[in-house]
Design an enzyme around this catalytic site. Structure first.
Site, short mmCIF file in Angstrom:
data_model
loop_
_atom_site.label_atom_id
_atom_site.label_comp_id
_atom_site.label_asym_id
_atom_site.label_seq_id
_atom_site.Cartn_x
_atom_site.Cartn_y
_atom_site.Cartn_z
N TYR A 150 -34.25 3.19 -9.46
CA TYR A 150 -33.31 3.47 -10.72
C TYR A 150 -31.96 2.87 -10.59
O TYR A 150 -31.32 2.39 -11.39
CB TYR A 150 -33.61 5.01 -11.15
CG TYR A 150 -32.54 5.13 -12.13
CD1 TYR A 150 -33.05 5.04 -13.59
CD2 TYR A 150 -31.16 5.66 -11.99
CE1 TYR A 150 -31.85 5.27 -14.59
CE2 TYR A 150 -30.39 6.00 -12.98
CZ TYR A 150 -30.80 5.89 -14.24
OH TYR A 150 -29.80 6.16 -15.25
N SER A 189 -24.70 3.92 -15.01
CA SER A 189 -24.93 5.19 -14.30
C SER A 189 -24.00 5.35 -13.03
O SER A 189 -24.15 4.47 -12.36
CB SER A 189 -26.33 5.52 -14.07
OG SER A 189 -26.31 6.50 -13.25
N GLU A 235 -25.26 6.78 -10.72
CA GLU A 235 -26.48 6.87 -9.62
C GLU A 235 -26.24 5.20 -8.98
O GLU A 235 -26.62 5.10 -7.64
CB GLU A 235 -27.80 6.57 -10.14
CG GLU A 235 -28.32 8.00 -10.54
CD GLU A 235 -28.64 8.71 -9.33
OE1 GLU A 235 -29.39 8.44 -8.40
OE2 GLU A 235 -27.80 9.65 -8.93
#
Ligand code: NDP
Ligand code: GDR
Length: 322
Positions: A147, A123, A125
């Protein structure tokens, strides 16, 4: 007929990937975790065309059994605790599933069928507090949530198993991708569903958090094709998948409300309840490597995506109202 196992098949991406693999003639095996209610809403239309098997990323032996029983050519590991705010409330669970779950699946492959090709859903992120703009495969990671930290682990364990055991393992660093099948808690769907509710007279306001954060939003249907293309190459590699264009949450609101002739400023209320302990302010990826090596590029534009999602929510809520 090649066999693909898709973990997270009941999620947004899993459902689009299953559609795509079926269109390519695959035998598709969807791994689902046990729950007391049916979670098949997104795969209802293909339920008779795919095979469903129970398994959980928490449970090592269930993964070994799945690989033993189906002996897949390809495994797409899409399952995760994927909602960023929940990762602060449930950091240990997030680490168990989103990080260690990757190792469990790769261990099952290594032990049972090491020639299986493996895709890991990494990801943007992971870039978090970004070290450079735009972000590429070489940009250092600086995750900003449990996460994001878990995804960094998942990424590096994928690279490590590739280098340690010579597995065909790819990490797709995907930037935000959305669709009418997006979960309701993610900001794009929350906005388009909210717009439809307001337009149909079912709500008067929409409460959101930080309107200034910027994301590189694409269409999920386009992105699952990039996953598949990664596993069709001669050698495994890692790829950023993005549009290369970024917009703020505010701009998403403006476009979504504007599509139905409304001004977002009349309805959107900023509510501190939806602020995050640490924010990712700006994401924009460079899809150059994916374009050159995979011949992949996104087809749906930002405006096309917003309109598709608002129209789908208007239709859904209109239908429900009948
Ligand atoms: P969703 O949240 O829509 O789907 C997550 C899936 O994981 C669901 O099918 C869920 O099952 C399943 N799952 C959760 N926990 C477990 C578990 N313990 N064992 C087995 N399955 C489990 O996510 P998306 O489809 O949006 O994303 C797919 C993947 O891509 C995720 O790994 C996500 O982190 C990653 N990603 C997503 C991006 C995006 O913009 N969408 C961008 C970059 C990465 P259930 O239905 O039972 O809840
Ligand atoms: P993100 O997606 O955290 O990028 O993770 P999300 O849509 O939740 O947030 C995007 C940005 O919008 C801001 N925001 C709000 N977010 C939510 N959910 N609800 C709100 O009311 C709201 N108001 C403003 C957020 O602060 C944030 O900056 C998604 C997930 O799919 C991950 O699994 C995936 O890895 C990444 O995308 C890439």
């Amino acid at each position: 007929m090649p066999t693909a196992i898709v973990t997270g098949v009941t999620g947004q991406d899993g459902s689009y990937l299953a559609d795509f693999l079926l269109s390519k003639g695959y035998r598709v095996v969807g791994m689902v975790r046990r729950s007391s209610t049916v979670t098949f809403g997104r795969i209802e239309h293909i339920q008779d065309d795919i095979e469903i098997i129970q398994g959980d990323l928490h449970d090592q032996s269930s993964l070994v059994s799945v690989i033993e029983e189906y002996r897949p050519d390809e495994v797409y590991n899409l399952a995760a605790q994927s909602f960023v705010p929940t990762s602060w409330k449930q950091p240990v669970l997030t680490g168990e599933v989103t990080a260690l779950g990757v190792t469990r699946m790769m261990e099952a492959i290594r032990l049972v069928k090491p020639d299986t090709r493996f895709y890991q859903a990494s990801s943007s992120e992971m870039f978090g507090k970004v070290r450079e703009v735009p972000q590429t495969e070489a940009t250092p990671f600086y995750p900003r949530s449990p996460y994001g930290v878990a995804k960094v682990y998942g990424h590096w364990i994928t690279v490590n198993y590739r280098e340690s055991y010579n597995l065909f393992a790819c990490s797709g660093i995907l930037f935000n991708h959305e669709s009418p099948r997006r979960g309701l808690e993610f900001v794009t769907r929350k906005i388009t569903h909210g717009v439809a509710r307001i337009k149909l007279g079912l709500a008067q306001e929409l409460r959101l958090g930080n309107l200034e954060s910027q994301r590189d939003w694409g269409f999920a249907g386009d992105y699952v094709e990039a996953m598949w293309r990664m596993l069709q190459q001669d050698a495994p590699d890692d790829y950023v998948v993005s549009t290369g264009v970024t917009h703020s949450v505010r701009a998403f609101c403006e476009a979504a409300f504007g599509h139905v002739g409304l001004n977002y400023e009349d309805y959107v209320i900023q509510d501190p309840r939806f602020y995050r302990p640490a924010e990712v302010d700006l994401l924009v990826g460079s899809p150059e490597h994916a374009r050159k090596k995979l011949g992949w590029q996104p087809k749906v534009s930002f405006e096309g995506l917003v309109e598709m999602m608002v129209d789908a929510d208007l239709q859904l809520l209109g239908r429900e109202a009948i």
